[in-house]
Scaffold this active site. Sequence first.
Site: not given
Ligand code: GLN
Length: 470
Positions: A63, A139, A163
């Site tokens: 990532k 994400s 995420s």
């Molecule tokens: N979707 C969650 C957020 O927007 C988690 C994101 C993540 O785990 N990086 O914060």
Amino acid sequence: MELHKSTSHALLEKLKNKEISSQDILKDLASRISKEDGKVKAYVRPSEKINPPELKGVPVLVKDNICTDGYNTECCSKILSGFKPPYDATVIKKIKDAGHSFLGLKANMDEFAFGSSTENSCFGPTHNPWDLNCVPGGSSGGSAAAVAADEAIWALGSDTGGSIRQPAAFCGVVGLKPTYGRVSRFGLIAFASSLDQIGPLTKDVRDCALLTNIISGYDANDSTSINTPVPDYTKALVNNAKGIKVGIPKEYFVEGLDPEVKKIIEEAINKLKNLGAQFKEVSLPHSEYAVPVYYIIATAEASSNLARFDGVQYGLRAKAEGLIEMYKKTRRLGFGDEAKRRILLGTFALSHGYYDAYYLRALKVRKLIKQDFDNVFKDFDCIITPTSPTPAFKIGEKVDDPLKMYLSDIYTISVNLAGIPAISIPCGLTKKGLPVGLQIMSKHFNEEMLFRLAYTYEQNTEWHKMKPKL
Ligand code: GLN
């Protein structure tokens, strides 16, 4: 040979027997990427060629928020454009030490990991390989979509509130958020330091165990990494669920859960019952506070972590008169809307006069959420829930409604608040052909229980073999 379709453990066997070379894998992946990624867009900066620093083993896709020595690491944010870290994250070092390489191209993500759909990337969205009009989740959407589309063999993501697990569910792959402290965060560009954890996204449970073996362990460079021995997680891959005590939290099967997802999860639970697991309803009474608590703590930490991006040391620097103007202009031009929203929310929650009312209170409720889990794990080996209340949604459907978007993490964020491990495995397809994920949680440092139950389910079902038609 269609090596790109393979799992890593199958490729490792072939490498060992000298039937193939790492070069063969790389060539095959490169042609797959050039054929399919125009549609999926799992990779960023496509003008860069695949070019691992030192090719060996089965290359891992990483990532864009994990530092790779000399390779762009931009968190899919304009503010980090052109940033090439001068060092490798500990997980990258460990991958190299284990005889593998990093792929040399990075996976798309929501800017700074803020999001659940990969639409908040400065490079544009990734498309779900099962339906190109849908989001891959986020994400870590690029990592999940690449593995699902056979554009990568295995990948790393990061999980602050879901995420890894939510995109794994949306794309029909396996994703693990390890226990907080199991995997070093050194070299992971921080979103919310008390919640972030790096973990694998893979085609099956065995690959997930293999990659977890590689990246786990104590690291003196991360003061929150924990010095407990790392078991060989592949030893937990036994096809036997007999006697495993599973709790089903009643708070997770209420309004908002898509009826089709509910049905598929119930079928998976029945399957595991037939395989000998024992189920009982349990309660996690503070679940309803998880989303608000998370969005106070995560944004507070993010606003502090992102203060370092000011045009002085990294990436973008806007031309302006004077230092303060330069800071302002760089941050205005460099951050996207969601990053700005979170910086504002987090700064507000931490500000004088509000700190006690918001941040401190959120920390107290976080403790209660953790205690809910501790209580259940006194009597149960694991907890099973859906990974996400819905299957993948359409691109554009929620992007203008942040609250709706935030609710898509309702089943994943408590796990980060409590620091426990959880895995998402594919467990079915909706009528429209979209994957559904089953989430299994366990107590701190009991990843072995997750692997055992996930493996047993996988060995007795066919879902992990399903592939999207591209
Ligand atoms: N979707 C969650 C957020 O927007 C988690 C994101 C993540 O785990 N990086 O914060």
